[in-house]
Design a protein around this motif. Structure first.
Motif, PDB file in Angstrom:
ATOM      1  N   GLN D 116      54.325 -19.907  31.767  1.00  0.00           N
ATOM      2  CA  GLN D 116      54.748 -18.668  32.420  1.00  0.00           C
ATOM      3  C   GLN D 116      56.089 -18.811  33.134  1.00  0.00           C
ATOM      4  O   GLN D 116      56.359 -18.098  34.097  1.00  0.00           O
ATOM      5  CB  GLN D 116      53.642 -18.173  33.353  1.00  0.00           C
TER       6      GLN D 116
ATOM      7  N   PHE E  11      53.907  -5.188  31.828  1.00  0.00           N
ATOM      8  CA  PHE E  11      53.565  -3.777  31.981  1.00  0.00           C
ATOM      9  C   PHE E  11      54.627  -3.053  32.808  1.00  0.00           C
ATOM     10  O   PHE E  11      55.155  -3.616  33.767  1.00  0.00           O
ATOM     11  CB  PHE E  11      52.202  -3.616  32.677  1.00  0.00           C
ATOM     12  N   VAL E  43      51.948  -4.449  40.913  1.00  0.00           N
ATOM     13  CA  VAL E  43      51.300  -4.453  39.601  1.00  0.00           C
ATOM     14  C   VAL E  43      50.011  -3.634  39.630  1.00  0.00           C
ATOM     15  O   VAL E  43      49.777  -2.792  38.757  1.00  0.00           O
ATOM     16  CB  VAL E  43      51.027  -5.899  39.140  1.00  0.00           C
ATOM     17  N   LEU E  44      49.178  -3.852  40.632  1.00  0.00           N
ATOM     18  CA  LEU E  44      47.910  -3.127  40.648  1.00  0.00           C
ATOM     19  C   LEU E  44      48.098  -1.638  40.902  1.00  0.00           C
ATOM     20  O   LEU E  44      47.242  -0.820  40.533  1.00  0.00           O
ATOM     21  CB  LEU E  44      46.953  -3.739  41.677  1.00  0.00           C
ATOM     22  N   ARG E  46      49.694   0.417  39.415  1.00  0.00           N
ATOM     23  CA  ARG E  46      49.729   1.273  38.211  1.00  0.00           C
ATOM     24  C   ARG E  46      48.370   1.892  37.906  1.00  0.00           C
ATOM     25  O   ARG E  46      48.251   2.815  37.126  1.00  0.00           O
ATOM     26  CB  ARG E  46      50.275   0.520  37.006  1.00  0.00           C
ATOM     27  N   ARG E  47      47.327   1.455  38.550  1.00  0.00           N
ATOM     28  CA  ARG E  47      45.996   2.028  38.400  1.00  0.00           C
ATOM     29  C   ARG E  47      45.412   2.213  39.810  1.00  0.00           C
ATOM     30  O   ARG E  47      44.735   1.298  40.342  1.00  0.00           O
ATOM     31  CB  ARG E  47      45.084   1.060  37.607  1.00  0.00           C
ATOM     32  N   SER E 178      48.775  -9.586  33.164  1.00  0.00           N
ATOM     33  CA  SER E 178      50.014  -8.835  33.418  1.00  0.00           C
ATOM     34  C   SER E 178      51.232  -9.752  33.531  1.00  0.00           C
ATOM     35  O   SER E 178      52.332  -9.268  33.776  1.00  0.00           O
ATOM     36  CB  SER E 178      49.864  -8.026  34.712  1.00  0.00           C
ATOM     37  N   MET E 180      51.913 -11.709  35.919  1.00  0.00           N
ATOM     38  CA  MET E 180      52.367 -11.434  37.285  1.00  0.00           C
ATOM     39  C   MET E 180      53.147 -12.637  37.828  1.00  0.00           C
ATOM     40  O   MET E 180      52.693 -13.773  37.691  1.00  0.00           O
ATOM     41  CB  MET E 180      51.145 -11.163  38.172  1.00  0.00           C
TER      42      MET E 180
ATOM     43  N   ARG F 155      49.142  -0.131  25.260  1.00  0.00           N
ATOM     44  CA  ARG F 155      49.264  -0.994  26.456  1.00  0.00           C
ATOM     45  C   ARG F 155      48.133  -0.695  27.455  1.00  0.00           C
ATOM     46  O   ARG F 155      47.630  -1.599  28.107  1.00  0.00           O
ATOM     47  CB  ARG F 155      50.610  -0.764  27.157  1.00  0.00           C
ATOM     48  N   TRP F 159      45.294  -3.268  28.927  1.00  0.00           N
ATOM     49  CA  TRP F 159      44.916  -3.418  30.332  1.00  0.00           C
ATOM     50  C   TRP F 159      43.398  -3.284  30.488  1.00  0.00           C
ATOM     51  O   TRP F 159      42.761  -4.080  31.196  1.00  0.00           O
ATOM     52  CB  TRP F 159      45.644  -2.380  31.197  1.00  0.00           C
TER      53      TRP F 159
END
Lengths: 197, 197, 197, 197, 197, 197
Positions: D116, E11, E43-44, E46-47, E178, E180, F155, F159
């Protein structure tokens, strides 16, 4: 077969009518008793000599009178076959285990994780030893034998536990080799009346 | 046995004289041919029915005429038994491989690492597939069968490769169960004249 | 080389005549003693400084007087190299082990499975600890050191066991890197008179 | 040492004053340069011949001019040492990597998961190959060498990548053997100005 | 973000301004406290429903008053996330561990190998149990619970240890899903004054 | 519970009557719908805040409208929970899968080995990716995402696949932590009329 799915996803199988007499006889006896022909008979029948040797070995161990009950033998088969992720053996012998143990849940429980089933120390030791011989045979040793003897198993019982594990090490690999599929009938066998949903 | 070491470190073994006639006959035939009684015969003889089934299976596969040579069959046995760290099978079948292949080094080379032996693509594919079925049978699949067919193996050859692997999955576990030891005679068999040191 | 097989399957090797004097001298001394040039000398000679460092390390550990016998040091090499499936080290040091131990079988037995060789508790503990450091070094800890001390090994012996294991962790990887092949001569060395077959 | 923690949790270490002259000289040179004596020098000094061989090997590889940059060599050390969970090597060489790469984050990133980190295909291939040789050396083969050559590495670079991996396979095991602890100074080295919190 | 590196490599992320009010509020509160927006929030976000559930779970466990200190909870996170090689969690929670423990080295030490950190028996048992549940949950059993109770942990502490491990099993997988990336700010947080180099 | 077996083998559970109103309400709604209280509700109820967060997360993912069908979501749960050998999740979600898919065999088939079920390439890719994220999350990467996109997943679907896997990584570990047992009712649910035996 009523299921429409072939017994093997990978090898052409002989017509039952074309088989040698002794194979036909054994297969018809099974069909008479259970109402269908388990796919292991169809798949192994493509090599009659190997069929005879396999079922001779199977009978010698699984029908042998000794210290292990029929249900205990099936427990060994289910747990070691689950470790090898063998669909045919887990489903077919899970059904036999339900029938022999009169316990409709035991097969499914053991197939997931035998460590979380309340079996008592004797059966836990039996399955721990079998699983070790199945998955890391090179580490099986005197300590494992002593663990079994300490639970009251005899030397002959130890042989049975180990030899059944060994036979299904073979059987699981034949099933993976041939992509052997469990007959539909096995899934529901011995579950008793299903609750209405 | 001349070696003074027992055939099994774990189970009492029957006197050869006390065995059923057909077992005695087979054992004497082996002794007449090789000059000693391989320990697998002594150990399995404690259960005559299992002895008969095991050697019937063995003969059906190892003596069968087909696409695999005798040496290739022994290669499968040596490589998969080495992965299971089975002393009896590696040493006894390493000896047979030396005899059948006329190559005094091949058994030792394959027992360490078949990837570093110059075997050609066909035999490399054969051993890769056998090793996968031996050690991670749950991942053996259509892709592995296709790899074998692409090297010119027939479907019957694929069955032979898989079934020999399966039989020695059983055999290795019986050997670990019984702590079966290779006869001393096997270690030197087929090495030819040793260079003076 | 009489064998016709290259020492390395992967890297071009220098002519022995073109090597620095100290390398040539060491190599000729080995040839004079054993009758051939072990391939590890040919392969490492392509980098003279690394050659010197490797053999200085080797001598410091393998020739050091201490609590471990020459045969015990070779046992460590054979068992850890077998775990790494290193053909050169298993075959070459299997030969040395036969010579040092005067036991023509011990090398082959240890290469398959040291747990099934009757070694006594001291040597079993030595090999268990070495194998752990070789294969899962992150789990080697005080408990392993205490197991060795409990068998009568001194702290200096513990260092020797661990450092020999560490040196062959390096050596095995150099051999895999270069596809180093064992000389034919090693396979038969120290086997004594082979029985006629 | 200012830290109050011993360099080894397991072996008694010599006084620096009592060491042979060449060891003392090397150690003083390091101290003059970095301001402290890295614990690997203290621990290995208990065996002067092994100390000399280890650092000769280290210099031969890590100071060698060639296709790999100093930072790339340290990347190999950090990634393979992290796989072996070796505290000394990860922390000490993570510091060196920060210094050589001028990147204060790279060492920590690589120690967790080199997959990563955005390294480019060349360095990713280098670290993939090194990690394979470090953790499953028996599977390292021609395909891995070809992957490196395809990224523009020369055969000599391949040797460097493999040999550095091999040297730290040794080094990691010496560190686990001796419970070698990283000096406190290494943790902060090369991090640049810390943001005020 | 000052770093120029995206929070997720995989993402598309929403603008903070476009988020629901409760998310914006939580994110601004974090920014006010730490000076930057940790990437897990970006990142989180997005939901939103999953964001709310995740942080509700996080607060329920990590802010809960109980037998584990804040630093001990972070130790569990660092050790289990390191086993899963999760860059975000190791780096971000390594920073929190430095802040809570006032120990600038502990995070880095635990991320490499918790077995080689002098933690005392209680914390060693806590981390051994957490690591087992994280990496081989199917083998976690009554014996592991008893080991914790024997060190003075209560049943509620056992639940906390296990549930924090479970939450980061989820969190590590979201981070890998993701790709991250840890914010640059985390790497240096809590290291105190770096020694000049 | 009718079964006489406790929901958890390890933790004392609260009386349902003593729970906060919102928990009682959710539990009664489930009982009204399915005829019994699944044990996961009883076990998690001992920590109301964690109960709320868990089921909020569950609803956010499992009830979300999107590209995955209800049956596909349950396939992910069954396959990843089987890899973790989690009895509660395999049995309870195997039942849900039978109900949602109207296929009485699919749950048992997937629990043994998803590679041997004829699912089509899209679902095979979905389960391969989920299993990888579940068992070796550190190797999950861009290639896995691309494999899913190549099968037509969006996508957002990626997820969902990953986040459901992550949630059950948590759930499986809570179940192992608490020795959570599947209710008897789950075993037979959705099997349809069992053939008479």
């Amino acid at each position: 077969m009523a299921t429409g799915e072939p017994a093997s996803g990978r090898f052409a199988l002989p017509e039952l009518d074309a088989l040698p007499g002794d194979l036909k006889e054994r297969i018809e006896a099974v069909r008479a008793k259970t109402g269908f022909v388990p796919n292991v008979f169809r798949v192994l029948a493509r090599r009659p000599d190997e069929f005879r040797a396999f079922f001779a070995y199977y009978d010698a161990l699984m029908l042998r009178e000794g210290g292990l009950s029929k249900a205990e033998k099936e427990m060994i088969v289910v747990v070691t076959s689950a470790a090898n992720q063998c669909p045919y053996c887990v489903v077919a012998h899970g059904a036999l285990l339900r029938l022999f143990s009169k316990d409709p849940l035991l097969g499914d429980q053991l197939a997931v994780n035998h460590r979380q089933v309340d079996l008592g120390a004797r059966r836990r030791a039996m399955l721990d030893a079998a699983l070790k011989l199945a998955t890391t045979p090179q580490t099986f040793g005197e300590r494992d034998v002593q663990s079994l003897l300490a639970q009251g198993f005899t030397r002959e019982d130890v042989w049975d536990i180990g030899a059944i594990t060994a036979l299904f090490a073979l059987s699981n690999r034949l099933a993976h080799l041939s992509d052997m599929r469990p007959n539909r009938e096995f899934f529901a066998l011995g579950r008793g009346a299903a609750p209405s949903v």
